[in-house]
Scaffold this active site. Sequence first.
Site, PDB file in Angstrom:
ATOM      1  N   ARG A  18       0.575  -1.079   0.013  1.00 56.85           N
ATOM      2  CA  ARG A  18       0.089   0.001   0.027  1.00 56.85           C
ATOM      3  C   ARG A  18       1.031   1.281   0.001  1.00 56.85           C
ATOM      4  O   ARG A  18       1.912   1.330   0.822  1.00 56.85           O
ATOM      5  CB  ARG A  18      -1.048   0.088   1.214  1.00 56.85           C
ATOM      6  CG  ARG A  18      -2.018  -1.130   1.208  1.00 56.85           C
ATOM      7  CD  ARG A  18      -3.013  -0.828   2.372  1.00 56.85           C
ATOM      8  NE  ARG A  18      -3.947   0.181   1.860  1.00 56.85           N
ATOM      9  CZ  ARG A  18      -4.788   0.369   2.873  1.00 56.85           C
ATOM     10  NH1 ARG A  18      -4.869   0.176   4.006  1.00 56.85           N
ATOM     11  NH2 ARG A  18      -5.801   1.398   2.452  1.00 56.85           N
ATOM     12  N   GLN A  55     -15.321   1.190   7.279  1.00 57.53           N
ATOM     13  CA  GLN A  55     -14.608   1.005   8.422  1.00 57.53           C
ATOM     14  C   GLN A  55     -15.145   1.800   9.682  1.00 57.53           C
ATOM     15  O   GLN A  55     -15.048   1.360  10.645  1.00 57.53           O
ATOM     16  CB  GLN A  55     -13.099   1.683   8.244  1.00 57.53           C
ATOM     17  CG  GLN A  55     -11.974   0.989   7.225  1.00 57.53           C
ATOM     18  CD  GLN A  55     -12.151   1.560   5.692  1.00 57.53           C
ATOM     19  OE1 GLN A  55     -13.197   2.126   5.402  1.00 57.53           O
ATOM     20  NE2 GLN A  55     -11.174   1.123   4.945  1.00 57.53           N
ATOM     21  N   ASP A 106      -2.756   8.968   7.308  1.00 59.13           N
ATOM     22  CA  ASP A 106      -1.982   8.094   6.882  1.00 59.13           C
ATOM     23  C   ASP A 106      -0.681   8.757   6.438  1.00 59.13           C
ATOM     24  O   ASP A 106       0.319   8.117   6.250  1.00 59.13           O
ATOM     25  CB  ASP A 106      -2.460   7.386   5.622  1.00 59.13           C
ATOM     26  CG  ASP A 106      -3.579   6.524   6.011  1.00 59.13           C
ATOM     27  OD1 ASP A 106      -4.489   6.714   6.572  1.00 59.13           O
ATOM     28  OD2 ASP A 106      -3.264   5.218   6.224  1.00 59.13           O
ATOM     29  N   ASN A 142      -5.724  11.194   4.764  1.00 55.54           N
ATOM     30  CA  ASN A 142      -6.345  10.237   5.595  1.00 55.54           C
ATOM     31  C   ASN A 142      -7.668   9.796   4.789  1.00 55.54           C
ATOM     32  O   ASN A 142      -7.575  10.020   3.624  1.00 55.54           O
ATOM     33  CB  ASN A 142      -7.054  11.037   6.792  1.00 55.54           C
ATOM     34  CG  ASN A 142      -7.592  10.017   7.688  1.00 55.54           C
ATOM     35  OD1 ASN A 142      -7.005   8.937   7.975  1.00 55.54           O
ATOM     36  ND2 ASN A 142      -8.892  10.273   8.167  1.00 55.54           N
ATOM     37  N   LYS A 143      -8.361   9.023   5.225  1.00 54.22           N
ATOM     38  CA  LYS A 143      -9.345   8.203   4.543  1.00 54.22           C
ATOM     39  C   LYS A 143     -10.192   9.135   3.635  1.00 54.22           C
ATOM     40  O   LYS A 143     -10.709  10.362   4.211  1.00 54.22           O
ATOM     41  CB  LYS A 143     -10.211   7.252   5.400  1.00 54.22           C
ATOM     42  CG  LYS A 143     -11.487   6.395   4.962  1.00 54.22           C
ATOM     43  CD  LYS A 143     -10.993   5.467   3.872  1.00 54.22           C
ATOM     44  CE  LYS A 143      -9.845   4.679   4.346  1.00 54.22           C
ATOM     45  NZ  LYS A 143      -9.200   3.880   3.002  1.00 54.22           N
TER      46      LYS A 143
HETATM   47  O1  MRU Z   1      -7.650   2.288   4.232  1.00 53.10           O
HETATM   48  P1  MRU Z   1      -7.477   2.201   5.687  1.00 53.10           P
HETATM   49  O2  MRU Z   1      -8.722   1.372   6.458  1.00 53.10           O
HETATM   50  O3  MRU Z   1      -6.289   1.304   6.191  1.00 53.10           O
HETATM   51  O4  MRU Z   1      -7.398   3.544   6.157  1.00 53.10           O
HETATM   52  C1  MRU Z   1      -7.074   3.891   7.662  1.00 53.10           C
HETATM   53  C2  MRU Z   1      -7.201   5.309   7.943  1.00 53.10           C
HETATM   54  O5  MRU Z   1      -7.570   6.162   7.089  1.00 53.10           O
HETATM   55  C3  MRU Z   1      -6.990   5.870   9.295  1.00 53.10           C
HETATM   56  O6  MRU Z   1      -7.688   7.098   9.442  1.00 53.10           O
HETATM   57  C4  MRU Z   1      -5.565   5.993   9.340  1.00 53.10           C
HETATM   58  O7  MRU Z   1      -4.624   5.018   8.953  1.00 53.10           O
HETATM   59  C5  MRU Z   1      -4.961   6.127  10.624  1.00 53.10           C
HETATM   60  S1  MRU Z   1      -5.244   4.725  11.738  1.00 53.10           S
HETATM   61  C6  MRU Z   1      -4.518   5.347  13.231  1.00 53.10           C
END
Ligand code: MRU
Length: 364
Positions: free
Chosen positions: A101, A208, A249, A259-260
């Site tokens: 990723r 999520q 992220d 972020n997401k």
């Molecule tokens: O695609 P994901 O589920 O890995 O995305 C996660 C997020 O966007 C979280 O907000 C981020 O990784 C922070 S986790 C403490």
Amino acid sequence: MSDERETKNIMEYETVALDDEDNALVILDQTKLPGTAELIRLHTGEEIWEAIYLLKVRGAPAIGVAAAFGIYLLAKQIKTQEYDAFYQEFSRQKEYLNSARPTAVNLSWALNRMEKICTRNSSLPVAEIKKKLKEEAVALKEEDIRVCRAIGEHGLTLVKPGDGILTHCNAGQLATCRYGTATAPIYLGQERGYHFRVFADETRPLLQGARLTAYELYASGVDVTLICDNMSAAVMRNGWVNAVFVGCDRVAANGDTANKIGTSVVAAVAKRYHVPVYVCAPTSTIDLNTPTGAEIIIEQRPPHEVTDMWYEKPMAPAGVKVYNPAFDVTDHDLIAGIVTEYGIAREPYTESLREIFVKHHKLS
Ligand code: MRU
């Protein structure tokens, strides 16, 4: 791959663990939640890569810890006693895991930290290097717990008892080794009788927020209300939200934050309703080598996650064009503060983030 099933509260599970005797990385398979809590045991590089890519283990800090245990297990399997050959194979496996990723910087951060163990100890016998790799991976996990708790303490100073808090995606315990980042102030507040009212965005397309955040907060006895992604403006307009806490992220040097997908929409809406947005960011997620959000690589995911996944039947015309970025960038001017384990950074982030790194000897 074998599995273990038990019935216990979701908060008692370890998101990521090492079973050194069985040469296994043990993770809670997050694609099965909330229906089934299933621990899976991963042994090969391909299994670990796939678990990260498919979000069986997910969330930036948890991905980092999984990668650290993963590369240790792969290093352990390297047969040669000769350093150069060992390091060559280690680097190959490292690059392979790193390709799972692209956006969460914790993946490369953790793998680079593990690589440094090899290069700094190149004069030692390979068997000794392998021992040190294990120690480093275990330390990384323990550090994650301490860091999340410290973020919780700092985050808690930004809110007061009874506040409404909105969060997006899952930056919870399931995304880390304990406490989460965005949820850490919520859990610490819960321990101290703050009685927060939390709104969890469902977080399309992979849900999520619904499957993980609502699940873990509800299991912990937090007052949590699940909302669809398009409802955040409504709850903010109603005056129900005092602060937004999100994870991240990758934070660029100027404070722009990936972020997401959907986080930037929440932040824009929050600005309209004068609700502060706080990004909870371990320093492992802050990337001073990336100047601004424009340079952050945004992971693109396959169309079926939008059209089919989580539905009983396809919910879009077959063959329709789909755009499915996993993350978006929230511009730094929409962020009221970046909550790190060392304190809260404020605008101008280019200075405040750098100051934190200099002060805590985090610049290499
Ligand atoms: O695609 P994901 O589920 O890995 O995305 C996660 C997020 O966007 C979280 O907000 C981020 O990784 C922070 S986790 C403490």
